[in-house]
Scaffold this active site. Structure first.
Site, PDB file in Angstrom:
ATOM      1  N   THR A   1      -1.032  -1.703   3.787  1.00  9.31           N
ATOM      2  CA  THR A   1      -0.074  -2.703   3.302  1.00  9.31           C
ATOM      3  C   THR A   1       1.222  -2.735   4.122  1.00  9.31           C
ATOM      4  O   THR A   1       1.500  -1.870   4.928  1.00  9.31           O
ATOM      5  CB  THR A   1       0.226  -2.473   1.793  1.00  9.31           C
ATOM      6  OG1 THR A   1      -1.002  -2.257   1.104  1.00  9.31           O
ATOM      7  CG2 THR A   1       0.943  -3.633   1.171  1.00  9.31           C
TER       8      THR A   1
ATOM      9  N   THR B   1      -1.043  -7.433   2.361  1.00 12.82           N
ATOM     10  CA  THR B   1      -1.970  -6.343   2.691  1.00 12.82           C
ATOM     11  C   THR B   1      -3.338  -6.843   3.116  1.00 12.82           C
ATOM     12  O   THR B   1      -3.741  -7.955   2.760  1.00 12.82           O
ATOM     13  CB  THR B   1      -2.138  -5.406   1.476  1.00 12.82           C
ATOM     14  OG1 THR B   1      -2.894  -4.253   1.846  1.00 12.82           O
ATOM     15  CG2 THR B   1      -2.819  -6.121   0.320  1.00 12.82           C
TER      16      THR B   1
ATOM     17  N   ASP C   1     -10.478  -2.310  -4.503  1.00  6.36           N
ATOM     18  CA  ASP C   1      -9.437  -2.055  -5.500  1.00  6.36           C
ATOM     19  C   ASP C   1      -9.934  -2.304  -6.922  1.00  6.36           C
ATOM     20  O   ASP C   1      -9.270  -1.939  -7.888  1.00  6.36           O
ATOM     21  CB  ASP C   1      -8.202  -2.936  -5.246  1.00  6.36           C
ATOM     22  CG  ASP C   1      -7.270  -2.322  -4.227  1.00  6.36           C
ATOM     23  OD1 ASP C   1      -7.559  -1.214  -3.742  1.00  6.36           O
ATOM     24  OD2 ASP C   1      -6.245  -2.952  -3.910  1.00  6.36           O
TER      25      ASP C   1
ATOM     26  N   SER D   1      -3.562  -4.282  -8.444  1.00  8.74           N
ATOM     27  CA  SER D   1      -2.808  -3.865  -7.263  1.00  8.74           C
ATOM     28  C   SER D   1      -1.604  -3.028  -7.672  1.00  8.74           C
ATOM     29  O   SER D   1      -1.083  -3.172  -8.783  1.00  8.74           O
ATOM     30  CB  SER D   1      -2.322  -5.102  -6.498  1.00  8.74           C
ATOM     31  OG  SER D   1      -1.400  -4.741  -5.488  1.00  8.74           O
ATOM     32  N   SER D   2      -1.161  -2.160  -6.761  1.00  9.22           N
ATOM     33  CA  SER D   2       0.084  -1.412  -6.953  1.00  9.22           C
ATOM     34  C   SER D   2       1.274  -2.074  -6.263  1.00  9.22           C
ATOM     35  O   SER D   2       2.394  -1.570  -6.369  1.00  9.22           O
ATOM     36  CB  SER D   2      -0.061   0.010  -6.419  1.00  9.22           C
ATOM     37  OG  SER D   2      -0.928   0.767  -7.221  1.00  9.22           O
TER      38      SER D   2
ATOM     39  N   GLY E   1       1.546   1.659   0.864  1.00 11.40           N
ATOM     40  CA  GLY E   1       1.046   2.998   0.650  1.00 11.40           C
ATOM     41  C   GLY E   1       0.176   3.166  -0.575  1.00 11.40           C
ATOM     42  O   GLY E   1       0.218   4.202  -1.232  1.00 11.40           O
TER      43      GLY E   1
END
Length: 558
Positions: A377, A395, A417, A441-442, A463
């Site tokens: 990302t 990303t 993911d 997603s983060s 990350g």
């Protein structure tokens, strides 16, 4: 003559307009992308124009991390309107995707290394539809103008830096099965090395077409056929991704997720991003503790941050997913009374030891998310003279995504993911793979407002699962410990694994290992794949940028 003198005297007394000082700033993970954003601001472009130019340039110079073959999220503050908007450009699962795609013949999830490279992992890219939607609303410059820096870089070439060279070495063993990607990035029988000059004429050509014709040149016609063919006939894990999948993709407006932290308001991206909800949970749980008094050198600060982190991630992994497909208790997860109950479980003097998901108001029947993100990302920030602020994360997931390429760009591996098992303990998993669904997603693009409702801080990171904690740590460092944006993102990072807490190797945070262990924590020291970018508003009203020293990125004033 007397009349002329009098007229001249009158002109002297009239107020002379003084041009306002340029307030714009840009920050990205590569100096060549930052320069592209600065170029747009200096040409009279908006923060959105600058951000799109950085997105495109990053596709050229940081292809291992992001690009038009992936997706992302944008958080936008309108300086003239004061309105906060967020747009979801996350990839979607193609129509052929089924919940059991990642299971082996034994009904168990296959190892990540088997499902990541090739067609199984590719989602329908969203980056260009996101850029199109943002430009239509907040752009000032012509669409084609935004592509010029990226086209120059792809045409004329750029010098491979240490970070790109390291990524090329990392994936080199996999590319024996991916000749198209190897043909792009190998030179003289080896991966391109630091100092080599890389040109990408195929990417320059498709960027020219998209610049001239708009995103339809990507989502239809020759490029759509090439992308579909790359996935459907992939050398590993071939699976259909059709031109109809591409034609049907839409970026979506989503409601921003906001919550208080002391006298500030933190805002970010909602599901399918877990970023804002989880950041706000962490911040809501640590708020009752005197972090400002304890400071960054006191183990108690990191103790409560670590406890809040694991409680928040437990909720994240249980409840979050794509709201178009599953019920996410958004309000309940950041409900003040709920966070107060969760925070009451935290002690600065001893370790909780067990971190189960809670029962927020409105929680649905038991589900679990269990996503499997990896570190990748990129993030970039832009502020313009009008006070528009853009915080944007993009990303392709793993280094070079799925290892598939079409027209010189990498195709994402975002479908990994999704949770790899659709059922867990007899319950459907919220983040299970389904056609048309967007994986959890983060990514956590964030804008923070002061008590007067003015934006004062913008931040985001790369990350994988660490993104959330990079952002939370930066917010605590800035607003509790008084560090600058640059100091905040450079500060050592705390994370966790199955064994316990992890402190970032090579940083001052290593000194917290023994004190945290004395509180009952299990602590390891490790390198973490971190990369953040930010901007802050200074007391005099000017904005300044910040870039993570762990990356080659930088910030530039207009």
């Amino acid at each position: 003559m007397k009349k002329l003198i009098a007229f001249a005297a009158l002109l002297f007394l009239l107020p002379i307009p003084i041009p306002a000082l340029a307030q714009g700033v840009v920050s990205a993970a590569d100096p060549r992308a930052t320069a592209a954003g600065q170029e747009m601001l200096r040409a009279g472009g908006s923060a959105t124009d600058a951000a799109i130019a950085m997105l495109l340039a990053l596709n050229v110079v940081e292809p291992q991390s992001s690009g038009i073959g992936g997706g992302g999220f944008i958080v936008h503050h309108g300086g003239g309107t004061g309105v906060l908007d967020t747009i979801d450009g996350r990839e979607t699962a193609p129509a052929a995707a089924r919940p059991d795609r990642f299971l082996g013949t034994d009904g168990k999830p296959r190892p990540f290394v088997e499902i990541w490279p090739g067609g199984y992992s590719v989602g329908v890219p969203g980056s260009l539809r996101l850029a199109e939607r943002a430009h239509a609303r907040w752009g000032k410059l012509a669409w084609a103008r935004l592509f010029e820096p990226a086209i120059r870089l792809a045409d004329q070439g750029f010098v491979v830096n240490a970070r790109l060279a390291a990524s090329l070495r990392q994936v080199a063993p996999v590319w024996k099965d991916f000749p198209a990607m190897r043909a792009l990035y190998w030179k003289g029988g080896r991966p391109m090395a630091e100092g080599d000059t890389f040109r990408n004429p195929a990417l320059a050509a498709i960027l020219r077409r998209i610049a001239a014709e708009g995103p339809e040149a990507f989502y239809a016609g020759d490029n759509a056929r090439a992308l579909s063919d790359a996935v459907t006939n992939a050398p590993r894990n071939p699976v259909p991704l059709t031109q109809a999948d591409l034609a049907g993709y839409r970026a979506k407006d989503r409601p921003a997720i906001c919550g208080p932290y002391r006298q500030w308001t933190i805002c970010g991206m909602g599901p399918p991003s877990s970023g804002a909800l989880t950041v706000l949970q962490v911040m809501g749980m640590v708020e009752r503790f005197p972090l400002a008094t304890w400071g960054r050198d006191d183990a108690r600060s990191w103790q409560v941050i670590g406890e809040a982190m694991r409680l928040a991630y437990a909720d994240r992994d249980r409840y979050q997913g794509d709201r178009d497909f599953v019920e996410v208790p958004v309000a309940g997860l950041i409900d003040r009374a709920y966070l107060k109950r969760r925070s009451a479980m935290i002690s600065a003097a001893k370790t909780l030891g067990r971190y189960d998901a809670g029962s927020p108001p409105g929680a649905p029947a038991r589900v679990t998310a269990t996503p499997g993100e990896v570190a990748g990302t990129t993030h970039f920030v832009a502020v313009d003279d009008d006070g528009d602020v853009v915080s944007w994360t993009n990303t392709v997931e793993s280094a070079f995504g799925s290892q598939l390429t079409a027209n010189g760009y990498a195709l994402n591996n975002e479908l990994t993911d999704f949770s790899h098992a659709p059922v867990e303990d007899g319950y459907l998993v919220a983040n299970r793979l389904q056609p048309g669904k967007r994986p959890l997603s983060s990514m956590a693009p964030t804008i923070v407002y002061d008590a007067a409702g003015k934006p004062v801080f913008a931040v985001g990171a790369a990350g994988g699962r660490t993104i959330i904690m990079q952002v939370a740590k930066a917010l605590i460092a800035h607003f509790d410990w008084g560090l600058s944006a640059q100091e905040s993102i450079a500060l050592g990072q705390l994370f966790f694994d199955k064994q316990g807490l992890v402190v970032e190797q090579g940083t001052a945070l290593e000194a917290m290992k023994a004190p945290l262990e004395a509180l009952g924590q299990r602590v390891s020291v490790a390198k973490l794949g971190l990369k953040a970018n930010a901007a802050e508003k200074l007391p005099d009203g000017r904005w300044t940028g910040a870039a993570d020293p762990r990356s080659p990125g930088n910030s530039l004033q207009q």
